[in-house]
Design an enzyme around this catalytic site. Structure first.
Site, PDB file in Angstrom:
ATOM      1  N   ASN A 131      43.421  34.058  39.757  1.00 30.53           N
ATOM      2  CA  ASN A 131      43.904  32.685  39.530  1.00 30.53           C
ATOM      3  C   ASN A 131      44.062  31.906  40.838  1.00 30.53           C
ATOM      4  O   ASN A 131      44.627  30.813  40.847  1.00 30.53           O
ATOM      5  CB  ASN A 131      45.234  32.695  38.754  1.00 30.53           C
ATOM      6  CG  ASN A 131      46.369  33.348  39.535  1.00 30.53           C
ATOM      7  OD1 ASN A 131      46.216  33.700  40.705  1.00 30.53           O
ATOM      8  ND2 ASN A 131      47.510  33.517  38.885  1.00 30.53           N
ATOM      9  N   GLU A 158      51.745  31.734  43.342  1.00 28.44           N
ATOM     10  CA  GLU A 158      50.989  31.474  42.118  1.00 28.44           C
ATOM     11  C   GLU A 158      50.600  29.993  42.024  1.00 28.44           C
ATOM     12  O   GLU A 158      51.174  29.152  42.717  1.00 28.44           O
ATOM     13  CB  GLU A 158      51.858  31.837  40.903  1.00 28.44           C
ATOM     14  CG  GLU A 158      52.291  33.298  40.837  1.00 28.44           C
ATOM     15  CD  GLU A 158      51.213  34.241  40.303  1.00 28.44           C
ATOM     16  OE1 GLU A 158      50.008  33.978  40.500  1.00 28.44           O
ATOM     17  OE2 GLU A 158      51.594  35.246  39.675  1.00 28.44           O
ATOM     18  N   HIS A 170      45.788  32.917  43.547  1.00 23.96           N
ATOM     19  CA  HIS A 170      47.014  33.109  44.341  1.00 23.96           C
ATOM     20  C   HIS A 170      46.701  33.806  45.665  1.00 23.96           C
ATOM     21  O   HIS A 170      45.754  34.591  45.767  1.00 23.96           O
ATOM     22  CB  HIS A 170      48.116  33.830  43.549  1.00 23.96           C
ATOM     23  CG  HIS A 170      47.899  35.285  43.267  1.00 23.96           C
ATOM     24  ND1 HIS A 170      48.239  35.869  42.069  1.00 23.96           N
ATOM     25  CD2 HIS A 170      47.391  36.289  44.021  1.00 23.96           C
ATOM     26  CE1 HIS A 170      47.963  37.159  42.103  1.00 23.96           C
ATOM     27  NE2 HIS A 170      47.441  37.443  43.279  1.00 23.96           N
ATOM     28  N   ASP A 182      54.171  40.542  50.898  1.00 23.65           N
ATOM     29  CA  ASP A 182      55.034  40.442  49.717  1.00 23.65           C
ATOM     30  C   ASP A 182      55.585  41.788  49.268  1.00 23.65           C
ATOM     31  O   ASP A 182      55.152  42.844  49.738  1.00 23.65           O
ATOM     32  CB  ASP A 182      54.278  39.758  48.558  1.00 23.65           C
ATOM     33  CG  ASP A 182      52.816  40.187  48.455  1.00 23.65           C
ATOM     34  OD1 ASP A 182      52.480  41.269  48.970  1.00 23.65           O
ATOM     35  OD2 ASP A 182      52.019  39.440  47.879  1.00 23.65           O
TER      36      ASP A 182
END
Ligand code: F6R
Length: 241
Positions: free
Chosen positions: A135, A142, A137, A67
Site C-alpha cells: 500500500n 500507513e 507504506h 519500527d
C-alpha cells in the site's frame, strides 16, 4: 530518484550489501538505518557472509531501526528487536548497545521522544534501508500519515496486519499498533536505499516513482529526497514507464 534493476534477487542483495559494506569501510562510525520484513533478509545474509570472510569491522557502527510493534518486548520472537538480533546484529561485531530499535513497551510517548533525540545525538542517519508495503507504506507510516510526522505510535491498517500475519500463528496475534520513525524522520536521513522485489510490489513502485506526491502513497514523498536509490528486481520494476 535513481533506479537499479537486477535480474534476480540474489544479485540485488549482493549489490545492496556492497553499498552498506562500502559505507562502513569508508566511515567506520557510520550510522545505519535498518529495516525488517522479508525485503532486507538476503542483504543481511550477504553482510554476515562478508563479515565472516573479510572481517568488515562494525565495532564503531551505530544502527537505528525503523519500527517496532507495540506490546512486544525484545525477547518476543516476532518483535523487530528479536528479528534484528537474530537476522543480522548477533552475527556482526557490533556492540548491541550501539544498536537501536524503538521501544514498543512502557511509556511510548517517552520512547518516541528519546528515539528522536538519540538519532540527533548520533549525528543523524547516514544510510537508511527501506522496504515498501504493497500500500506504499514506509516504516509503518500507513497511507494518510502526514508528511511532517516524527517518531510516533501508529495504528496498523488491516492490509498490513494481514500481510504480516504470515509471521504469526494467526492474523489475530499481529499487534494492531506500532512505533515508527515518522516520514519527516526518514526524509532527514542523508541517503536512502529502498529494496523491492516481486510482482506484488510493482504497483506500489509505479505509484511511488511515476505518481503524484500524495499522503495516500507515503513512499511518493521520496521523490523529494535528494539521494534515493531503488534496488528492484525486474518484476517489481515491471510497471515503471
Ligand atoms: C519494516 C518496515 C516495513 C517493511 C514493508 C515491506 O521495518 O518498516 O515498511 O519494509 O512492510 O515488508 P516486506 O519486506 O516484508 O515486504
Amino acid at each position: 530518484m535513481q533506479i537499479q534493476i537486477f535480474q534476480d534477487e540474489e544479485s540485488l542483495h549482493r549489490a545492496v550489501a556492497k553499498e552498506l559494506i562500502e559505507a562502513v569501510k569508508t566511515k567506520p562510525n557510520t550510522v545505519l538505518g535498518l529495516s525488517t520484513g522479508s525485503s532486507p533478509l538476503g542483504t543481511y545474509a550477504n553482510m554476515i557472509k562478508d563479515h565472516q570472510v573479510s572481517g568488515t569491522d562494525y565495532s564503531d557502527v551505530v544502527t537505528f531501526n525503523l519500527d517496532e510493534y507495540v506490546g512486544l518486548d525484545g525477547t518476543h520472537s516476532q518483535s523487530y528487536r528479536y528479528f534484528m538480533n537474530t537476522s543480522l546484529l548477533n552475527h556482526l561485531n557490533i556492540p548491541l548497545n550501539q544498536t537501536n530499535v524503538p521501544n514498543g513497551t512502557g511509556d511510548l510517548k517517552e520512547a518516541c521522544e528519546s528515539y528522536e533525540a538519540k538519532i540527533v545525538s548520533a549525528g543523524g542517519i547516514d544510510l537508511q534501508l527501506l522496504g515498501i508495503g504493497t500500500n506504499g507504506h514506509i516504516g509503518f507510516n500507513e497511507p494518510g500519515t502526514a508528511f511532517d510526522t516524527r517518531t510516533h505510535v501508529t495504528q496498523l491498517l488491516q492490509e498490513t496486519i494481514d500481510g504480516n500475519a504470515r509471521f504469526f500463528d494467526s492474523a489475530a496475534d499481529v499487534p494492531k499498533e506500532a512505533v515508527t520513525m515518522g516520514i519527516d524522520t526518514i526524509m532527514d536521513v542523508k541517503k536512502i536505499i529502498l529494496i523491492a522485489y516481486g510482482s506484488k510490489k510493482a504497483a506500489a513502485i509505479r505509484e511511488m516513482v511515476n505518481g503524484p506526491v500524495t499522503d495516500s502513497m507515503p513512499a511518493s514523498i521520496l521523490q523529494k529526497h535528494q539521494d534515493v536509490t531503488l534496488f528492484l528486481d525486474e518484476e517489481a520494476a515491471s510497471l515503471l514507464k
